[in-house]
Design a protein around this motif. Sequence first.
Motif, short mmCIF file in Angstrom:
data_model
loop_
_atom_site.label_atom_id
_atom_site.label_comp_id
_atom_site.label_asym_id
_atom_site.label_seq_id
_atom_site.Cartn_x
_atom_site.Cartn_y
_atom_site.Cartn_z
N VAL A 1 2.31 -6.71 11.01
CA VAL A 1 2.35 -7.14 9.61
C VAL A 1 3.79 -7.42 9.21
O VAL A 1 4.69 -6.62 9.50
CB VAL A 1 1.74 -6.04 8.70
CG1 VAL A 1 1.84 -6.41 7.24
CG2 VAL A 1 0.29 -5.78 9.09
N TYR A 2 3.98 -8.55 8.54
CA TYR A 2 5.29 -8.95 7.99
C TYR A 2 5.12 -9.21 6.51
O TYR A 2 4.09 -9.74 6.09
CB TYR A 2 5.79 -10.23 8.67
CG TYR A 2 6.17 -10.03 10.11
CD1 TYR A 2 7.48 -9.71 10.46
CD2 TYR A 2 5.23 -10.15 11.12
CE1 TYR A 2 7.83 -9.53 11.79
CE2 TYR A 2 5.57 -9.97 12.44
CZ TYR A 2 6.87 -9.66 12.77
OH TYR A 2 7.22 -9.47 14.08
N ALA A 3 6.16 -8.86 5.74
CA ALA A 3 6.05 -9.06 4.29
C ALA A 3 7.42 -8.97 3.64
O ALA A 3 8.38 -8.48 4.23
CB ALA A 3 5.13 -8.02 3.70
N SER B 1 5.34 -6.98 0.42
CA SER B 1 5.52 -5.68 1.07
C SER B 1 4.67 -4.61 0.40
O SER B 1 4.18 -3.70 1.06
CB SER B 1 7.00 -5.27 1.10
OG SER B 1 7.47 -4.98 -0.18
N ALA C 1 -1.46 -15.08 2.23
CA ALA C 1 -1.09 -14.53 3.53
C ALA C 1 -1.50 -15.52 4.61
O ALA C 1 -2.42 -16.32 4.43
CB ALA C 1 -1.78 -13.18 3.77
N ASP D 1 1.77 -5.33 -0.96
CA ASP D 1 0.45 -5.67 -0.42
C ASP D 1 0.29 -5.08 0.97
O ASP D 1 -0.74 -4.47 1.28
CB ASP D 1 0.29 -7.20 -0.35
CG ASP D 1 0.15 -7.87 -1.70
OD1 ASP D 1 -0.32 -7.23 -2.65
OD2 ASP D 1 0.53 -9.06 -1.79
N ALA D 2 1.30 -5.27 1.81
CA ALA D 2 1.23 -4.78 3.20
C ALA D 2 1.15 -3.26 3.25
O ALA D 2 0.36 -2.70 4.03
CB ALA D 2 2.44 -5.28 3.98
N GLN D 3 1.95 -2.57 2.45
CA GLN D 3 1.93 -1.11 2.47
C GLN D 3 0.57 -0.57 2.04
O GLN D 3 0.04 0.37 2.65
CB GLN D 3 3.02 -0.55 1.56
CG GLN D 3 4.42 -0.78 2.12
CD GLN D 3 5.49 -0.37 1.14
OE1 GLN D 3 5.55 0.78 0.73
NE2 GLN D 3 6.32 -1.31 0.75
N ALA E 1 -5.42 -7.43 -0.38
CA ALA E 1 -4.59 -7.41 0.82
C ALA E 1 -5.19 -6.46 1.86
O ALA E 1 -5.18 -6.76 3.06
CB ALA E 1 -3.17 -6.99 0.47
N TYR F 1 2.34 -11.56 4.72
CA TYR F 1 2.04 -11.49 3.29
C TYR F 1 3.21 -12.09 2.52
O TYR F 1 4.34 -11.61 2.63
CB TYR F 1 1.85 -10.05 2.83
CG TYR F 1 0.58 -9.40 3.31
CD1 TYR F 1 -0.63 -9.69 2.71
CD2 TYR F 1 0.60 -8.47 4.34
CE1 TYR F 1 -1.80 -9.08 3.12
CE2 TYR F 1 -0.56 -7.84 4.76
CZ TYR F 1 -1.77 -8.15 4.15
OH TYR F 1 -2.91 -7.54 4.56
N LEU G 1 -6.56 -7.48 5.64
CA LEU G 1 -6.09 -6.88 6.89
C LEU G 1 -7.26 -6.31 7.69
O LEU G 1 -7.33 -6.48 8.91
CB LEU G 1 -5.03 -5.81 6.62
CG LEU G 1 -4.40 -5.17 7.85
CD1 LEU G 1 -3.76 -6.21 8.77
CD2 LEU G 1 -3.37 -4.12 7.44
#
Length: 150
Positions: free
Chosen positions: A126-128, A133, A53, A135-137, A108, A68, A112
């Motif tokens: 957040v971008y993924a 994605s 990331a 990881d981001a969620q 992840a 991410y 954050l």
Amino acid sequence: MIQKYTEHDRQKIAAREYTEYTKGDPIDIGTDKNPNVIGTVREVVTNKTELKAYVVESPDKKEVLVLYQGSVAPPGEGSKADWLDNDLPMAKNILTGEKKATPQLKSAATALNHVLDKYPKAKVTVYAHSLGSMDAQYALANVKDINRIA
């Protein structure tokens, strides 16, 4: 002021997660004729889970972007961990209904929350894509202060 981006700008930002950057590099989503530097890479997050990331701080320091990276295509470096240790186990969990996070998802979330601690006055976006994605969620579901997420 938090930068207003078009959907096309957001797609360009998300695509930057697949570019190799080092700390201090500018992130430019413009063109050669019309550059649009949206920030500077402040951290490159990598670890044994193959999480990757970028933490990008806006020029006015009021916004921090976390990008991410998604799965690396085989046989690329890190693809084994992405696919065998993360993508396939998560697919299995989804199909079987098991509620279990992989080490990369947990990493992840830690990353954050670290960003929220390190940049206490900034809004965080957040971008993924792909595995990024997931990881981001997971990170967003486990964030310390949801009110700081733009």
